[in-house]
Design a protein around this motif. Structure first.
Motif, PDB file in Angstrom:
ATOM      1  N   GLY A  39       0.938  -1.266  -0.301  1.00  0.00           N
ATOM      2  CA  GLY A  39      -0.407   0.177   0.178  1.00  0.00           C
ATOM      3  C   GLY A  39       0.866   1.105  -0.055  1.00  0.00           C
ATOM      4  O   GLY A  39       2.221   1.370   0.386  1.00  0.00           O
ATOM      5  N   ARG A  40       0.229   2.081  -0.440  1.00  0.00           N
ATOM      6  CA  ARG A  40       1.087   3.853  -0.287  1.00  0.00           C
ATOM      7  C   ARG A  40      -0.090   4.319   0.237  1.00  0.00           C
ATOM      8  O   ARG A  40      -1.200   4.939  -0.961  1.00  0.00           O
ATOM      9  CB  ARG A  40       1.650   4.070  -1.493  1.00  0.00           C
ATOM     10  CG  ARG A  40       2.561   4.676  -1.318  1.00  0.00           C
ATOM     11  CD  ARG A  40       3.241   5.411  -0.526  1.00  0.00           C
ATOM     12  NE  ARG A  40       4.425   6.512  -0.051  1.00  0.00           N
ATOM     13  CZ  ARG A  40       5.818   6.086  -1.147  1.00  0.00           C
ATOM     14  NH1 ARG A  40       5.920   4.961  -1.676  1.00  0.00           N
ATOM     15  NH2 ARG A  40       6.607   7.849  -0.423  1.00  0.00           N
ATOM     16  N   GLY A  41      -0.125   5.450   0.858  1.00  0.00           N
ATOM     17  CA  GLY A  41      -1.529   6.424   0.783  1.00  0.00           C
ATOM     18  C   GLY A  41      -2.437   5.957   1.227  1.00  0.00           C
ATOM     19  O   GLY A  41      -2.492   5.390   2.408  1.00  0.00           O
ATOM     20  N   SER A  42      -3.547   6.041   0.448  1.00  0.00           N
ATOM     21  CA  SER A  42      -5.386   5.555   0.752  1.00  0.00           C
ATOM     22  C   SER A  42      -5.719   4.783  -0.432  1.00  0.00           C
ATOM     23  O   SER A  42      -6.225   4.070  -0.279  1.00  0.00           O
ATOM     24  CB  SER A  42      -5.436   6.965  -0.035  1.00  0.00           C
ATOM     25  OG  SER A  42      -5.897   8.563   1.461  1.00  0.00           O
ATOM     26  N   ARG A  43      -4.095   4.086  -0.706  1.00  0.00           N
ATOM     27  CA  ARG A  43      -4.680   3.153  -1.815  1.00  0.00           C
ATOM     28  C   ARG A  43      -3.444   1.614  -1.322  1.00  0.00           C
ATOM     29  O   ARG A  43      -2.549   1.422  -0.718  1.00  0.00           O
ATOM     30  CB  ARG A  43      -4.229   3.485  -3.099  1.00  0.00           C
ATOM     31  CG  ARG A  43      -4.720   4.035  -3.530  1.00  0.00           C
ATOM     32  CD  ARG A  43      -3.741   4.590  -5.449  1.00  0.00           C
ATOM     33  NE  ARG A  43      -5.039   5.641  -5.977  1.00  0.00           N
ATOM     34  CZ  ARG A  43      -6.355   5.842  -6.361  1.00  0.00           C
ATOM     35  NH1 ARG A  43      -7.092   4.359  -6.288  1.00  0.00           N
ATOM     36  NH2 ARG A  43      -7.134   6.834  -6.704  1.00  0.00           N
ATOM     37  N   TYR A  52      -7.189  -0.584  -5.484  1.00  0.00           N
ATOM     38  CA  TYR A  52      -7.891  -0.517  -3.728  1.00  0.00           C
ATOM     39  C   TYR A  52      -7.968   0.729  -3.909  1.00  0.00           C
ATOM     40  O   TYR A  52      -6.859   1.431  -2.529  1.00  0.00           O
ATOM     41  CB  TYR A  52      -8.588  -1.570  -2.620  1.00  0.00           C
ATOM     42  CG  TYR A  52      -8.619  -3.280  -3.782  1.00  0.00           C
ATOM     43  CD1 TYR A  52     -10.005  -3.239  -4.136  1.00  0.00           C
ATOM     44  CD2 TYR A  52      -8.124  -4.271  -3.784  1.00  0.00           C
ATOM     45  CE1 TYR A  52     -10.381  -3.880  -4.998  1.00  0.00           C
ATOM     46  CE2 TYR A  52      -8.339  -5.253  -4.551  1.00  0.00           C
ATOM     47  CZ  TYR A  52      -9.383  -5.176  -4.509  1.00  0.00           C
ATOM     48  OH  TYR A  52      -9.397  -6.514  -5.342  1.00  0.00           O
ATOM     49  N   LEU A  53      -9.227   1.766  -3.035  1.00  0.00           N
ATOM     50  CA  LEU A  53      -9.041   2.887  -2.267  1.00  0.00           C
ATOM     51  C   LEU A  53      -9.026   2.819  -0.925  1.00  0.00           C
ATOM     52  O   LEU A  53     -10.640   2.211  -1.358  1.00  0.00           O
ATOM     53  CB  LEU A  53      -9.943   3.725  -3.706  1.00  0.00           C
ATOM     54  CG  LEU A  53      -9.788   5.046  -3.073  1.00  0.00           C
ATOM     55  CD1 LEU A  53      -8.151   6.033  -2.945  1.00  0.00           C
ATOM     56  CD2 LEU A  53     -10.565   5.877  -3.824  1.00  0.00           C
ATOM     57  N   ASP A  54      -8.340   2.583  -0.535  1.00  0.00           N
ATOM     58  CA  ASP A  54      -8.805   2.052   1.077  1.00  0.00           C
ATOM     59  C   ASP A  54      -9.589   3.545   2.139  1.00  0.00           C
ATOM     60  O   ASP A  54      -9.405   4.129   2.722  1.00  0.00           O
ATOM     61  CB  ASP A  54      -6.946   2.085   2.051  1.00  0.00           C
ATOM     62  CG  ASP A  54      -7.571   1.495   3.391  1.00  0.00           C
ATOM     63  OD1 ASP A  54      -8.900   1.103   3.429  1.00  0.00           O
ATOM     64  OD2 ASP A  54      -6.574   1.220   3.840  1.00  0.00           O
ATOM     65  N   PHE A  55     -10.833   3.313   1.323  1.00  0.00           N
ATOM     66  CA  PHE A  55     -11.770   4.539   2.474  1.00  0.00           C
ATOM     67  C   PHE A  55     -11.802   3.527   3.724  1.00  0.00           C
ATOM     68  O   PHE A  55     -13.274   4.163   4.264  1.00  0.00           O
ATOM     69  CB  PHE A  55     -12.930   4.532   1.231  1.00  0.00           C
ATOM     70  CG  PHE A  55     -12.659   5.654   0.602  1.00  0.00           C
ATOM     71  CD1 PHE A  55     -11.245   6.176   0.412  1.00  0.00           C
ATOM     72  CD2 PHE A  55     -13.433   7.051   1.117  1.00  0.00           C
ATOM     73  CE1 PHE A  55     -11.648   8.041   0.100  1.00  0.00           C
ATOM     74  CE2 PHE A  55     -13.568   8.285   0.535  1.00  0.00           C
ATOM     75  CZ  PHE A  55     -11.728   8.558  -0.011  1.00  0.00           C
ATOM     76  N   SER A  56     -12.005   2.751   3.951  1.00  0.00           N
ATOM     77  CA  SER A  56     -11.347   2.199   5.417  1.00  0.00           C
ATOM     78  C   SER A  56     -10.641   2.392   6.628  1.00  0.00           C
ATOM     79  O   SER A  56     -10.582   2.626   7.874  1.00  0.00           O
ATOM     80  CB  SER A  56     -11.322   0.323   5.658  1.00  0.00           C
ATOM     81  OG  SER A  56     -10.607  -0.033   5.393  1.00  0.00           O
ATOM     82  N   SER A  57      -9.429   3.188   5.887  1.00  0.00           N
ATOM     83  CA  SER A  57      -7.723   2.890   6.651  1.00  0.00           C
ATOM     84  C   SER A  57      -7.979   1.832   7.838  1.00  0.00           C
ATOM     85  O   SER A  57      -7.401   2.092   9.049  1.00  0.00           O
ATOM     86  CB  SER A  57      -8.370   4.247   7.999  1.00  0.00           C
ATOM     87  OG  SER A  57      -8.178   5.398   6.928  1.00  0.00           O
TER      88      SER A  57
END
Length: 439
Positions: A39-43, A52-57
């Motif tokens: 992963g990196r940043g928000s992905r 995947y865009l990680d909108f769960s953190s």
């Protein structure tokens, strides 16, 4: 992204996980683990290279984003210098980490007790309050989650408490939740007033002199991102002070940037006696949590032994990660970014979705800490079914978004470093999925 994708590793990883890993809060046979390779940043992405865009953190903890180079470098440097040390020793990284946390706490908080995570942070805060007051009972809300250790899980209000009720001295009450008010309230102010009346009745009924602490998540997270209505936390503070009860604010999920503030309670007229933290303090790069202790409670233990300790309290790798994370969040304006993105992008976009989709009953939140409550009928506010939520999760993941779902809610909780462009991308995915014939 991966330089050399290897799809075979996804299958190997999943097979190893299913064969040998025992997962929390799960019936093991039904699991189909989601593979993350990097992963990196928000992905995040898998070994095949699908992103995947990680909108769960993850578990609402990767506030600084995945693999921030400053934090990774600090962990590597500390590992090369000193990988571990006993908690009774003094260590520069530990002192620097404690100072940075205390510097962001209210005046009169100068000591930090480090733990391995949020659950044992709450566990030890409860212990401190009981020792300090000489009382036993701890009051907490039914809509709460405080962790999975002996007292913390019993302080928890949701279903996970019930199979684990071995600790004693815990009493639950109803906190404010205006959308589904337990107090027949029609305004936020009325909800606050009636919730405080209810709490006062519980305190008086239990006997104020028997109550050591009131334990609250400043903003209940897993229970639904329930922003406290006007005057509620100040009212709880007044009740606690009047009866000599310690107020513990659980900032494990909502602290360190999640609300667009260093501490969530900075946005409310309240100062607690004990503050618990974990998750966002270092974004979970190394397990850590802790208790920020007000001076009167810290001074109480100057001549009394505190009956608690952990082998890995103040672990050097965790301490180095805290120093780097907090310094980087400050220098890069990451907390301010969370506030701005929430105010100017997430909030307005979710409000627009609510206008468009009848399945959305309510949107609430701040910073990068939001909940979208889904209903089968807006008039009755009947929650959508578990089957509907399961389909929503599958559809979101199929479109490249990693969601956080709880009960009948989508929690919109990206890292604090999320960009407006990533928010727009996520909102388009939410919009597309909520446009499906789901009910």
């Amino acid at each position: 992204m991966l330089e050399t994708p290897n799809p075979d590793l996804d299958a190997i990883t999943a097979e190893l996980d299913q064969r040998h890993v025992f997962h929390s809060w799960s019936a093991q046979a039904a699991l189909a683990p989601f593979v993350i390779a990097g992963g990196r940043g928000s992905r995040v992405w898998n070994h095949e290279g699908t992103s995947y865009l990680d909108f769960s953190s993850q578990l609402v903890n990767v506030n600084i984003g995945h693999q921030h180079p400053a934090v990774i470098s600090a962990i590597q440097e500390q590992a090369s210098l000193l990988a571990t040390i006993a908690p009774a020793t003094a260590n520069l990284a530990r002192g620097e980490a404690a100072k940075r946390i205390a510097d962001r706490a209210p005046e009169g908080f100068n000591k930090v007790f480090f733990t391995n995570g949020g659950a044992d942070a709450n566990e030890n805060a409860i212990r401190m309050a009981r020792q300090f007051t000489g009382r036993d009972k701890v009051l907490s809300t039914y809509r709460s989650y405080h962790g999975n250790t002996g007292s913390a899980v019993v302080a928890t209000g949701d279903w996970r408490r019930i199979p684990n009720e071995y600790a004693t001295g815990h009493v639950h009450f109803f906190g404010p939740y205006a959308y589904r008010s337990d107090f027949w309230a029609t305004t936020p102010e009325q909800e606050s007033e009636r919730a405080l009346q209810h709490l006062e009745r519980v305190i008086l009924s239990e006997g104020p002199a028997s109550i050591a602490a009131i334990l609250l998540e400043t903003i209940p997270g897993t229970a639904g991102v329930l922003l406290p209505p006007p005057g509620y936390l100040a009212g709880v503070r007044e009740l606690a002070t009047r009866h000599g009860i310690m107020l513990i604010l659980d900032e494990v999920m909502c602290g360190f940037g999640r609300t667009g503030r260093w501490f969530a309670f900075d946005g409310y007229d309240v100062v607690p006696d004990l503050i618990t933290f974990a998750k966002g303090v270092n974004s979970g790069y190394v397990p850590v949590g802790g208790v920020v202790i007000s001076d009167p409670i810290a001074d109480f233990f100057n001549d009394r032994v505190f009956p608690g300790g952990l082998t890995y309290s103040g672990h050097p790798l965790a301490m180095a990660s805290i120093v780097a994370a907090l310094d980087t969040m400050a220098s890069e304006g990451i907390v301010e970014n969370a506030a701005t993105v929430g105010r100017e992008h997430i909030g307005p976009a979710l409000a627009a979705l609510a206008e468009k989709h009848d399945i959305i009953g309510e949107v609430r939140g701040e910073g990068v800490f939001w909940a979208v409550e889904l209903v089968a009928d807006r008039a009755t506010r009947q929650p959508v079914s578990a089957a509907v939520m399961g389909r929503i999760k599958r559809e979101l993941v199929a479109r490249g978004l990693l969601p956080f779902l709880a009960d009948n809610r989508i929690h919109v909780v990206p890292p604090c470093v999320v960009t407006p462009e990533e928010v727009a991308e996520a909102m388009a995915i939410y919009d597309e999925v909520l446009s499906l014939d789901l009910i």
